[in-house]
Design a protein around this motif. Structure first.
Motif, PDB file in Angstrom:
ATOM      1  N   TRP A 134      80.904  17.768   6.018  1.00 35.74           N
ATOM      2  CA  TRP A 134      81.287  16.395   6.114  1.00 35.74           C
ATOM      3  C   TRP A 134      82.500  16.116   5.703  1.00 35.74           C
ATOM      4  N   SER A 135      83.096  16.828   4.776  1.00 33.48           N
ATOM      5  CA  SER A 135      84.681  16.519   4.343  1.00 33.48           C
ATOM      6  C   SER A 135      85.513  16.624   5.781  1.00 33.48           C
ATOM      7  N   GLU A 136      85.044  17.409   6.594  1.00 31.40           N
ATOM      8  CA  GLU A 136      85.919  17.623   7.890  1.00 31.40           C
ATOM      9  C   GLU A 136      85.808  16.297   8.757  1.00 31.40           C
ATOM     10  N   GLU A 137      84.505  15.761   8.817  1.00 37.67           N
ATOM     11  CA  GLU A 137      84.133  14.796   9.753  1.00 37.67           C
ATOM     12  C   GLU A 137      84.621  13.394   9.004  1.00 37.67           C
ATOM     13  N   LEU A 138      84.737  13.456   7.974  1.00 35.56           N
ATOM     14  CA  LEU A 138      85.359  12.080   7.159  1.00 35.56           C
ATOM     15  C   LEU A 138      86.926  12.202   7.204  1.00 35.56           C
ATOM     16  N   LYS A 139      87.273  13.459   7.713  1.00 35.12           N
ATOM     17  CA  LYS A 139      88.943  13.580   7.920  1.00 35.12           C
ATOM     18  C   LYS A 139      89.567  13.487   6.382  1.00 35.12           C
ATOM     19  N   VAL A 140      88.703  13.930   5.433  1.00 37.19           N
ATOM     20  CA  VAL A 140      89.633  14.114   4.194  1.00 37.19           C
ATOM     21  C   VAL A 140      90.493  15.462   4.122  1.00 37.19           C
ATOM     22  N   ILE A 141      90.041  16.513   4.652  1.00 36.51           N
ATOM     23  CA  ILE A 141      90.761  17.662   4.917  1.00 36.51           C
ATOM     24  C   ILE A 141      91.891  17.599   5.674  1.00 36.51           C
ATOM     25  N   GLY A 142      91.950  16.831   6.489  1.00 34.37           N
ATOM     26  CA  GLY A 142      92.988  16.688   7.703  1.00 34.37           C
ATOM     27  C   GLY A 142      94.016  15.566   6.939  1.00 34.37           C
ATOM     28  N   ARG A 143      93.600  14.602   6.342  1.00 36.46           N
ATOM     29  CA  ARG A 143      94.350  13.789   5.596  1.00 36.46           C
ATOM     30  C   ARG A 143      95.399  14.376   4.475  1.00 36.46           C
ATOM     31  N   CYS A 144      94.425  15.308   3.755  1.00 37.74           N
ATOM     32  CA  CYS A 144      95.199  15.990   2.554  1.00 37.74           C
ATOM     33  C   CYS A 144      96.136  16.873   3.168  1.00 37.74           C
ATOM     34  N   ILE A 145      95.895  17.603   4.295  1.00 37.50           N
ATOM     35  CA  ILE A 145      96.958  18.521   4.839  1.00 37.50           C
ATOM     36  C   ILE A 145      97.869  18.072   5.164  1.00 37.50           C
ATOM     37  N   ASP A 146      98.113  16.687   6.175  1.00 37.60           N
ATOM     38  CA  ASP A 146      98.930  15.933   6.486  1.00 37.60           C
ATOM     39  C   ASP A 146      99.981  15.601   5.277  1.00 37.60           C
ATOM     40  N   ALA A 147      99.143  15.162   4.076  1.00 38.02           N
ATOM     41  CA  ALA A 147     100.019  14.750   2.954  1.00 38.02           C
ATOM     42  C   ALA A 147     100.770  15.816   2.434  1.00 38.02           C
ATOM     43  N   ILE A 148     100.108  16.822   2.427  1.00 38.51           N
ATOM     44  CA  ILE A 148     100.932  18.139   1.840  1.00 38.51           C
ATOM     45  C   ILE A 148     101.961  18.511   2.579  1.00 38.51           C
ATOM     46  N   ALA A 149     101.659  18.719   3.889  1.00 39.56           N
ATOM     47  CA  ALA A 149     102.809  19.163   4.834  1.00 39.56           C
ATOM     48  C   ALA A 149     104.043  18.211   4.633  1.00 39.56           C
ATOM     49  N   SER A 150     103.878  16.851   4.607  1.00 42.35           N
ATOM     50  CA  SER A 150     104.874  15.867   4.483  1.00 42.35           C
ATOM     51  C   SER A 150     105.610  15.984   3.243  1.00 42.35           C
ATOM     52  N   LYS A 151     104.949  16.413   2.231  1.00 38.71           N
ATOM     53  CA  LYS A 151     105.734  16.379   0.784  1.00 38.71           C
ATOM     54  C   LYS A 151     106.598  17.548   0.652  1.00 38.71           C
ATOM     55  N   THR A 152     106.328  18.546   1.553  1.00 39.84           N
ATOM     56  CA  THR A 152     107.020  19.888   1.422  1.00 39.84           C
ATOM     57  C   THR A 152     108.494  19.617   1.930  1.00 39.84           C
ATOM     58  N   SER A 153     108.494  18.661   2.889  1.00 41.70           N
ATOM     59  CA  SER A 153     109.801  18.638   3.599  1.00 41.70           C
ATOM     60  C   SER A 153     110.546  17.350   2.628  1.00 41.70           C
ATOM     61  N   VAL A 154     110.239  17.135   1.507  1.00 42.89           N
ATOM     62  CA  VAL A 154     110.986  15.762   0.915  1.00 42.89           C
ATOM     63  C   VAL A 154     112.172  16.815   0.313  1.00 42.89           C
ATOM     64  N   ASP A 155     113.071  15.890   0.092  1.00 42.12           N
ATOM     65  CA  ASP A 155     114.444  16.629  -0.594  1.00 42.12           C
ATOM     66  C   ASP A 155     114.120  16.954  -1.889  1.00 42.12           C
ATOM     67  N   PRO A 156     114.208  18.329  -2.233  1.00 44.30           N
ATOM     68  CA  PRO A 156     114.148  18.705  -3.894  1.00 44.30           C
ATOM     69  C   PRO A 156     114.748  17.731  -4.598  1.00 44.30           C
ATOM     70  N   ALA A 157     115.788  17.150  -4.467  1.00 39.47           N
ATOM     71  CA  ALA A 157     116.306  16.174  -5.510  1.00 39.47           C
ATOM     72  C   ALA A 157     115.434  15.009  -5.986  1.00 39.47           C
ATOM     73  N   ASN A 158     114.286  14.875  -4.897  1.00 40.51           N
ATOM     74  CA  ASN A 158     113.544  13.495  -5.303  1.00 40.51           C
ATOM     75  C   ASN A 158     111.988  14.405  -5.952  1.00 40.51           C
TER      76      ASN A 158
END
Length: 611
Positions: A147-171
């Motif tokens: 269910w969580s895969e079909e509702l794209k909950v997992i995919g959206r969380c993965i994209d959000a986490i991956a994007s945040k890892t590349s944030v400037d550490p100063a922020n």
């Protein structure tokens, strides 16, 4: 309107609505019975509409729901929402509530502002904007597949986490589990006045809480963005391996965890940076190789690790190379695997001839040949490894010799460590044949032994007599050359210098290659051969010792080498065989007064090798 609450879980696994109106439907979810009213449910859920209608047609007021996503707790959240009660959502229950609402069909078609819409607003506006909450939701989503895969909950969380890892550490206001002081913060914020800045690897430890499947997907997303350095990717994989791979041997190969550990190490190897020369240390790669052997990982996994290790084998330590043998019959350590790694390293460095220029020193450009430096490090590593594994009683002589000879000659300018390894092998294997003893001792070049090693070798009963003779002869040869060079350098002023200074100056002037001495000692070899053999036949080993003792007498040896060094200015006439640790040395004569050595070349052209 009426006020109502959902009662607590009773001993009979029943939940009731506190209301003045009697309930008219019973919903069975898992082992829990919910006593509810039809009207609130029918106005919000299309699924419950169909189920209740079918139950009514069958003449019953009970509805059974099997395999409900999220179980009874998730259904309770949905039923509360149907009654208009306040529903508390959190990162721990939002995925279950979202899957349950989808199952019950609580869409906008049934009612404006239905549960699905409200949960989606909560996820997008709160969960995905929070580093901490995104990880928690991702963890909880695995139990609600598919269910969580079909509702794209997992995919959206993965994209959000991956994007945040590349944030400037100063922020970054700091990671919730990385902060050792326990100061938690759940957001990545723009802040200009922070007193502390998060390190570049602030996200590494938090991701270790994920299961291996989810961790793999997150790391793939991070790498695909191309903003993370190979070193940081390697550091993240190392921290994850330390977090999940057990330290003890028994826990690593336990039947209950063997498959899990095998999957874990294969995933980590698959995620290694594409750049084989950077990202992961040689020690970490060798540890992965050791675990791969113990858990029975595939050959392709081992091959990939060996290819990566061959690029930086010289950076390893002896302890890192102590890889367990795949089969007990092969001994304790996998010497053949180490031999394979050495061969790969040597083959790679043989094809590379790059030299780099580094910073100026004393206003001169210094060129460092890093391939030569790595070869020297490899020689020290292999000799240290041989000394360690030589104590294995099951180690075959062929394996020892093959590994020792796989190192280029230039990588081993000093043979002290190799001598120690050979001595350790002879000590552990005292019953090997004379031929095998001669073979393993042939690895040592006595001309490359230091003075301390020579002293030890002359008193070593485990060495063949011929090797002892070679060491003693070269000791005398080196002592004579040192005296001659000291006199030539110092002249009449040598006696005015401290003895220690004279010795150090002599050592500095001793060249690296003593092969030119061979022609000078030919007459000594020729004239002493017959008497040497007769003496050996008459007295055996003791006669040899007597001759050697006589040779080592200061007055006698001085006469021999005085003639060697006094022959300057004359051409070379003698021709003889070379003297080395692995070849035959010229026999020593008992009549040093008859020796007529050929003259030496000029002092500035002579080169010797002492350690």
């Amino acid at each position: 309107m009426f006020s109502c609450i959902i009662g607590g879980l009773c001993r009979s696994f029943e939940r009731h609505v506190a209301s003045d109106l009697p309930t008219d439907v019973i919903v069975h979810v898992s082992e829990v019975r919910f006593y509810l009213h039809k009207f609130p449910l029918l106005s919000k859920s299309s699924k419950l509409q169909r189920l209740i209608l079918n139950a009514t047609e069958e003449g019953t007021d009970e509805v059974h729901i099997a395999d409900f996503p999220g179980g009874a707790k998730a259904f309770e959240i949905c039923s509360k929402f149907c009654y208009g009660m306040i529903v508390t959502l959190s990162p721990h229950n939002v995925v279950a509530a979202r899957c349950a609402a989808e199952y019950l069909g609580m869409t906008e078609d049934m009612d404006k502002g239905n549960l699905i819409f409200k949960i989606e607003v909560f996820i997008n506006s709160s969960i995905l904007r929070s580093w901490k909450d995104s990880i928690i939701v991702l963890q909880s989503a695995k139990a609600l597949l598919p269910w969580s895969e079909e509702l794209k909950v997992i995919g959206r969380c993965i994209d959000a986490i991956a994007s945040k890892t590349s944030v400037d550490p100063a922020n970054v206001s700091w990671s919730y589990s990385y902060n050792k002081k326990g100061v938690a913060c759940t957001e990545i914020v723009e802040s200009a006045g922070k007193t502390s800045v998060a390190p570049k690897d602030w996200w590494v430890e938090d991701l270790c809480e994920l299961d291996v499947d989810l961790y793999k997907r997150v790391m793939v997303a991070i790498k695909s963005k191309g903003r993370m350095s190979p070193e940081l990717i390697g550091e993240a994989l190392k921290v994850y391996a330390v977090r999940w791979l057990p330290d003890s041997y028994d826990a690593l190969i336990a039947d209950d965890y063997m498959r899990r550990n095998q999957c874990l190490v294969e995933t980590i190897i698959w995620l290694l940076p594409s750049d084989k020369t950077s990202g992961c240390s040689c020690r970490f790669l060798l540890k992965l190789l050791k675990v791969s052997i113990l858990v029975g990982a595939g050959d392709h996994v081992k091959e990939e690790l060996m290819r990566r290790i061959s690029f930086q084998l010289h950076k390893a330590s002896v302890k890192d190379l102590l890889l367990p043998a795949a089969s007990p019959s092969d001994g304790t350590h996998d010497v053949r695997l180490v031999h394979n790694l050495v061969q790969r390293f040597v083959a790679r460095t043989a094809l590379s001839h790059n030299g780099d220029f580094v910073e100026k020193s004393d206003e001169k450009m210094i060129e460092l040949n890093f391939e030569q430096e790595s070869s020297l490090a490899l020689g020290e590593l292999v000799d240290g490894y041989l000394s360690e594994v030589a104590s294995d009683p099951d180690l075959e002589l062929s394996s020892f010799v093959e590994l020792a000879t796989s190192v280029p000659e230039a990588a081993r300018p000093v043979h002290d460590s190799l001598y120690s390894a050979v001595d350790a092998y002879l000590k552990e294997h005292p019953n090997i044949s004379k031929a095998d003893k001669k073979k393993i001792c042939g690895l040592i070049d006595v001309k490359k032994l230091s003075a301390d090693a020579c002293v030890h070798a002359t008193q070593n009963d485990r060495l063949p007599l011929r090797v002892v003779v070679q060491v003693l002869f070269f000791q005398q040869l080196r002592a004579g050359s040192s005296s001659a060079l000291t006199l030539a350098d110092s002249g009449e002023h040598a006696c005015t210098k401290p003895m220690q200074e004279q010795s150090e100056q002599c050592e500095r002037r001793i060249p690296r290659h003593p092969n030119k001495l061979n022609k000078q000692i030919t007459s000594l070899s020729t004239r002493g051969e017959g008497e040497h053999r007769n003496s050996e036949l008459r007295g055996g080993r003791h006669s040899f010792k007597d001759q050697l003792g006589g040779l080592l007498l200061q007055s006698r040896s001085r006469r021999i080498f005085d003639k060697l060094w006094s022959s300057k200015g004359h051409g070379e006439h003698g021709k003889g065989s070379e003297t080395s640790g692995s070849s035959q040395s010229p026999p020593l004569t008992a009549k040093p007064t008859e020796v007529k050595p050929s003259p030496l070349p000029p002092l500035r052209n002579r080169r010797y090798s002492v350690s």
